[in-house]
Scaffold this active site. Structure first.
Site, PDB file in Angstrom:
ATOM      1  N   ASP A  76       0.813  -1.203   0.000  1.00  0.00           N
ATOM      2  CA  ASP A  76       0.000   0.000   0.000  1.00  0.00           C
ATOM      3  C   ASP A  76       0.852   1.262   0.000  1.00  0.00           C
ATOM      4  OD1 ASP A  76      -2.110  -1.701   0.068  1.00  0.00           O
ATOM      5  OD2 ASP A  76      -2.574  -1.407   2.183  1.00  0.00           O
ATOM      6  N   GLY A  77       2.078   1.169   0.513  1.00  0.00           N
ATOM      7  CA  GLY A  77       2.946   2.341   0.543  1.00  0.00           C
ATOM      8  C   GLY A  77       3.291   2.870  -0.838  1.00  0.00           C
ATOM      9  N   ASP A  87      -4.607  11.457  23.449  1.00  0.00           N
ATOM     10  CA  ASP A  87      -3.330  11.345  22.758  1.00  0.00           C
ATOM     11  C   ASP A  87      -3.322  12.062  21.415  1.00  0.00           C
ATOM     12  OD1 ASP A  87      -2.257   9.935  24.802  1.00  0.00           O
ATOM     13  OD2 ASP A  87      -2.399   7.964  23.852  1.00  0.00           O
ATOM     14  N   THR A 107      -9.528   2.147   7.024  1.00  0.00           N
ATOM     15  CA  THR A 107      -9.035   0.803   7.349  1.00  0.00           C
ATOM     16  C   THR A 107      -7.586   0.834   7.819  1.00  0.00           C
ATOM     17  OG1 THR A 107      -8.462   0.485   5.009  1.00  0.00           O
ATOM     18  CG2 THR A 107     -10.602  -0.337   5.746  1.00  0.00           C
ATOM     19  N   ALA A 108      -7.015   2.023   8.030  1.00  0.00           N
ATOM     20  CA  ALA A 108      -5.629   2.144   8.458  1.00  0.00           C
ATOM     21  C   ALA A 108      -5.585   2.516   9.941  1.00  0.00           C
ATOM     22  CB  ALA A 108      -4.903   3.173   7.583  1.00  0.00           C
ATOM     23  N   TYR A 109      -5.000   3.671  10.250  1.00  0.00           N
ATOM     24  CA  TYR A 109      -4.842   4.089  11.644  1.00  0.00           C
ATOM     25  C   TYR A 109      -6.189   4.235  12.338  1.00  0.00           C
ATOM     26  CZ  TYR A 109      -2.357   6.531  15.442  1.00  0.00           C
ATOM     27  OH  TYR A 109      -1.807   6.893  16.654  1.00  0.00           O
ATOM     28  N   ALA A 110      -7.194   4.739  11.618  1.00  0.00           N
ATOM     29  CA  ALA A 110      -8.502   4.960  12.224  1.00  0.00           C
ATOM     30  C   ALA A 110      -9.142   3.659  12.693  1.00  0.00           C
ATOM     31  CB  ALA A 110      -9.421   5.681  11.237  1.00  0.00           C
TER      32      ALA A 110
END
Length: 526
Positions: free
Chosen positions: A230-231, A378, A389-392
């Site tokens: 994905d990067g 934080d 679908t990533a950090y969230a």
């Protein structure tokens, strides 16, 4: 300009000659439906259907209005009804809205984005693509498919291939490396890829190179191929801060949410795309800009000084988020016309966090200028549906399909347990600033890059960009997304509960025991 377009059936198009519904009896006469035509991408043909839906009742009977799939006896076959209910108007509103005989939506020239039916978005080329950008991840296992792809594009398709200048500096693709200064393991790998290296060196002079941060690729690339995880797609999005060419991503990395294609038989897959036979997922991006403290005061001074000073002495006081000369410690000057030009587009998310400080972040959130709430915790994640679908998702947010026009706001470990992730409409402007009574500053990063400090009085403004990333689908918008969830997250995978056998049904056995006891009581009474 990029030579691609998105093909969508017009909602006001005229009806085409009637066609028989697939799966129906061939001997039966084809029925004629005269209102509109709906494009079905799986069968690649137009189905002429009546816009009047059938009002089915509980007993299965239908009204007398003619409709597709309706037989002479008033019933409908399963195949025909499946085609009938497969309409394309369920995913998005029509651009021509009418509410009753008098109500309309007021026309607004300042439209942020136009919502189209996602299932009808297909790629079409209005002129043959000539230039292709190939992006690969830094991994030796990608060298062979990378050389095979480049060799095929140059020799078979006669295309101009662009690669990053760092590819030519890869030691595994160079024959002038001093092996005596390298480790034994590197010498072994270098020898292993000798055949691949010789094939690449034969093509090296035909490649066009660029350097990130120095060369502008706007309107130079017709087509993008990503080899990696994905990067690589995130990197391609970062290269194009305006219009993005269609992106075809092959899975050769760790994660595969955004890379639906496999390298097996890539020739047929790329040829199919170059011929214009592909569905698209328009992945929206966020436009982010930082406004530093005192900017408004300096802007008022600039309006006065513009009439007094020479052009060379006029002030330029806009902070440039995307400027490569921008430093993490201070704000450099930018000679743009407005702060709107000093923005960066992100595909996944923009993250505001407390950094190395031991204190909680205290962040104020404004929506279209109205104060909404404060975040104590934080930090905060503002993500696109693609980034949901990533950090969230790791922070407890819902996963949103990339075709949904929305912005997701997710707190990171909030001090208030009642603060849950929220979804706001695409196109609104979020203003995020450090609370005046906050004990510390915050850090902000964009897709994990360009980490900067957000001081007291500074503000971060986020809205939906008008430049999405057209991601090419391997199957379609729905199948690709759910397949990525199933394979990448093992979504909804659990040990299945065993079914109850009829003979061991506890409810049934309890009822039988009760009846037997009742019969025994009757016998005893008699």
């Amino acid at each position: 300009m990029s030579s691609y377009n998105i093909q969508c059936p017009s909602p006001t198009s005229k009806a085409t000659p009637a066609q028989s519904v697939p799966g129906a009896n061939e001997e039966a006469k084809p029925r004629v439906y005269s209102q509109c035509s709906i494009y079905d991408e799986h069968e690649n043909q137009l189905l002429n259907v009546n816009t009047t839906r059938q009002n089915h009742v509980n007993n299965g009977s239908a009204s007398s209005a003619p409709g597709p799939g309706l037989m002479s006896n008033g019933t409908a076959s399963d195949i025909e009804m499946r085609w009938w209910w497969r309409t394309r108007s369920l995913n998005a509103p029509s651009p021509f809205q009418q509410f009753g005989p008098c109500g309309r939506i007021m026309k607004n020239s300042a439209m942020v984005m136009q919502i189209q039916d996602p299932a009808s978005q297909r790629l079409t080329w209005y002129k043959p693509p000539l230039t292709v950008l190939v992006i690969k991840k830094k991994d030796s296992q990608v060298l062979l498919p990378f050389v095979q792809l480049v060799e095929w594009l140059v020799q078979e398709k006669n295309m101009v291939v662009w690669v990053e200048s760092a590819v030519l500096e890869d030691k595994l693709l160079r024959d002038d490396v001093k092996l005596d200064q390298e480790s034994a393991k590197f010498r072994q790998v270098h020898e292993y890829y000798s055949g691949v290296r010789s094939r690449f060196l034969a093509l090296r002079e035909k490649l066009v190179t660029f350097k990130d941060g120095r060369d502008d690729l706007t309107d130079r690339i017709d087509f993008i191929v990503c080899l990696g995880g994905d990067g690589t797609l995130l990197y391609a999005s970062q290269l194009f801060q305006q219009s993005v060419p269609p992106v075809m991503a092959f899975y050769l990395g760790s994660l595969g949410f955004l890379t639906p294609f496999q390298c097996d038989n890539f020739q047929d897959q790329v040829t199919n795309v170059l011929e214009g036979h592909a569905a698209l997922t328009l992945r929206s991006r966020l436009r982010c800009s930082i406004h530093r403290k005192g900017e408004r005061h300096r802007d008022s001074l600039q309006q006065v000084s513009n009439n007094l000073l020479k052009p060379s002495l006029r002030l330029h006081n806009y902070s440039a988020v995307g400027d490569p000369t921008f430093s993490n410690n201070n704000c450099s000057s930018y000679s743009g016309q407005s702060s709107a030009n000093n923005s960066i587009l992100v595909l996944n998310e923009v993250v505001i966090n407390r950094g190395p400080s031991p204190y909680l972040s205290n962040i104020d959130i404004f929506l279209d200028g109205k104060y909404i709430t404060s975040v104590q915790g934080d930090g905060l994640i503002v993500s696109t549906p693609t980034g949901s679908t990533a950090y969230a998702a790791a922070a407890g947010a819902s996963m949103i399909h990339p075709s949904v026009p929305a912005i997701l706001v997710t707190p990171i470990c909030p001090h208030s347990l009642s603060f849950r992730p929220i979804v706001v409409p695409a196109g609104v402007e979020l203003k995020i600033s450090i609370s005046p009574d906050s004990r510390n500053t915050s850090r902000v990063s964009f897709d994990g890059r360009n980490d900067q400090e957000l001081n007291h009085g500074d503000s971060l403004r986020v809205t939906t960009s008008i430049y999405p990333v057209p991601s090419i689908c391997a199957q379609d918008q729905i199948s690709d997304w759910f397949d990525s969830l199933a394979e990448g997250l093992h979504w909804n995978v659990r040990k299945r509960q065993k079914c109850l056998d009829e003979l061991s049904d506890l409810t049934a056995s309890g009822s039988e025991d009760t009846l037997d006891e009742f019969d025994n009581l009757k016998i005893q009474d008699s």
